[in-house]
Scaffold this motif. Structure first.
Motif, PDB file in Angstrom:
ATOM      1  N   LEU A 215       1.671  -3.287  -0.255  1.00 51.05           N
ATOM      2  CA  LEU A 215       1.447  -4.722  -0.482  1.00 51.05           C
ATOM      3  C   LEU A 215       2.020  -5.149  -1.833  1.00 51.05           C
ATOM      4  O   LEU A 215       2.641  -6.224  -1.945  1.00 51.05           O
ATOM      5  CB  LEU A 215      -0.046  -5.035  -0.419  1.00 51.05           C
ATOM      6  N   ILE A 216       1.805  -4.316  -2.863  1.00 54.03           N
ATOM      7  CA  ILE A 216       2.321  -4.642  -4.191  1.00 54.03           C
ATOM      8  C   ILE A 216       3.840  -4.728  -4.184  1.00 54.03           C
ATOM      9  O   ILE A 216       4.432  -5.710  -4.682  1.00 54.03           O
ATOM     10  CB  ILE A 216       1.844  -3.586  -5.215  1.00 54.03           C
ATOM     11  N   LEU A 217       4.500  -3.726  -3.605  1.00 59.69           N
ATOM     12  CA  LEU A 217       5.967  -3.716  -3.568  1.00 59.69           C
ATOM     13  C   LEU A 217       6.507  -4.858  -2.721  1.00 59.69           C
ATOM     14  O   LEU A 217       7.543  -5.458  -3.045  1.00 59.69           O
ATOM     15  CB  LEU A 217       6.458  -2.370  -3.031  1.00 59.69           C
ATOM     16  N   ARG A 218       5.810  -5.186  -1.636  1.00 58.98           N
ATOM     17  CA  ARG A 218       6.239  -6.298  -0.790  1.00 58.98           C
ATOM     18  C   ARG A 218       6.142  -7.627  -1.541  1.00 58.98           C
ATOM     19  O   ARG A 218       7.077  -8.446  -1.487  1.00 58.98           O
ATOM     20  CB  ARG A 218       5.365  -6.335   0.464  1.00 58.98           C
ATOM     21  N   ILE A 219       5.034  -7.847  -2.249  1.00 58.13           N
ATOM     22  CA  ILE A 219       4.859  -9.084  -3.020  1.00 58.13           C
ATOM     23  C   ILE A 219       5.913  -9.182  -4.121  1.00 58.13           C
ATOM     24  O   ILE A 219       6.537 -10.237  -4.324  1.00 58.13           O
ATOM     25  CB  ILE A 219       3.443  -9.143  -3.620  1.00 58.13           C
TER      26      ILE A 219
END
Length: 378
Positions: A215-219
């Motif tokens: 989720l962090i890398l996607r955001i």
């Protein structure tokens, strides 16, 4: 001179113990190297982050905590391993064995739970939840909760581990040795269940970490991609002005040259160049975004890498704990070479405490420059 059977058994036991100590020298040297590197590396991290860095940013709050936990974990783990390597068949202190196992287990769990807390903190910061950061009070409560939870989970080690009697063979004699490990009179199902519970907790933690960092890398990727499109989007007015000032003859000449090349080469070369240029543009755009993310969000990438290495180093240990709890004679059936290899894998999680300071040095430019200043001054 008469020698009692007990004295003779003690002499034989000492000979067997010394022989085993010699076979474990490679592992002992490795553990000593881990201990020295961890003390130097994490000690440097604590010194620089606490006394040399003037800016105490939110990104760096958990780094000294993790360095301190890693230092304690490596010190306890290495002390335990070295003491067992020097007394593989003659470890005769039940209380020390229980305390070392419990402390080692609790501090290892604290390190793993701290990584989970760091992942939650990075997610809150990147996704801009709760005013983009955890409050100081929340961070302190998180650390206290981690310590208490780790101790509670590790309490069963006081019952499951301790001084263990080992049956040894020496010149057609049966000798009783003493080791620090799983207690034989404990319920094997309880020991197996505890090991499986630790494995499930480890897998659940890894699964949660994977979800959080995905989720962090996607955001981050979406934010940087959107920001890059808005920053480098061409202005339509400027394009129209340039088009009006450009020469009509030049445009016509380019079109005719393009048609001539297409008729001569059958269009294949031109189309190939166009498609390769488009692919190169997409690849270069992706690479630029990745480089920008690594440079701008280096703390998130740094903790992500630390988490991956931690998971990789701990899984083999937990797997071996399950095997030894299911097969009581697992370690006894190994040859000397197999025993040393299995022991290196079992204690390989200590490498994680050594690697973390190197990762800080690579990703945190302020920490790196402070270390360079210390080296130059010395």
């Amino acid at each position: 001179m008469f020698i009692s059977n007990e004295s003779l058994s003690n002499i034989y036991l000492e000979e067997l113990n010394n022989a085993k100590v010699k076979s474990l020298i490679p592992n002992t040297v490795l553990i000593f190297a881990f201990l020295l590197a961890s003390l130097v590396g994490n000690g440097l991290v604590l010194f620089v982050y606490k006394f040399k860095l003037k800016s105490k940013t939110d990104d760096r709050y958990f780094i000294p905590c993790l360095a301190l936990v890693d230092m304690i974990a490596c010190s306890i783990g290495a002390t335990h391993s070295i003491s067992m390597n020097f007394n593989p068949f003659n470890f005769r202190n039940d209380l020390i064995c229980k305390l070392i196992w419990t402390l080692h287990q609790s501090i290892s769990l604290s390190s793993a739970l701290l990584l989970l807390a760091i992942a939650v903190q990075r997610y809150i910061k990147v996704s801009r939840l709760l005013n983009s950061s955890m409050s100081l009070r929340s961070k302190r409560l998180t650390i206290i909760s981690i310590l208490i939870g780790s101790i509670v989970i590790s309490v069963p080690c006081l019952v499951l581990y301790g001084e263990d009697e080992v049956v040894l063979k020496y010149e057609n004699r049966t000798i009783t040795g003493y080791n620090c490990g799983a207690v034989p009179n404990v319920n094997r199902y309880f020991l197996f269940g505890y090991s499986v519970t630790l494995l499930l907790m480890c897998l659940s933690g890894i699964f949660a970490l994977i979800i959080l960092y995905c989720l962090i890398l996607r955001i981050i990727y979406r934010q940087e991609s959107f920001r890059r499109r808005n920053t480098y989007r061409p202005n339509k007015h400027s394009l129209n002005v340039r088009a009006q000032h450009s020469s009509g003859n030049t445009i016509q000449t380019d079109i005719s040259n393009y048609n001539q090349q297409e008729n001569t080469n059958g269009g294949s070369d031109i189309k190939g160049h166009i498609s390769s240029a488009i692919q190169t543009g997409h690849q270069s755009k992706f690479v630029r975004i990745i480089c920008l993310i690594t440079r701008k969000h280096r703390f998130s990438i740094m903790f992500f890498l630390i988490t991956i290495l931690s998971c990789i180093s701990y899984l083999p240990r937990i797997a071996l704990m399950i095997i030894e709890s299911a097969i009581a004679s697992f370690w006894d059936n190994l040859t000397d070479t197999e025993y040393v290899i299995a022991l290196c894998v079992y204690r390989g999680h200590l490498l994680n405490t050594v690697v973390n300071p190197v990762i800080y040095l690579v990703f945190d430019t302020v920490f790196r420059s402070s270390c360079q200043q210390l080296c130059c001054r010395n």
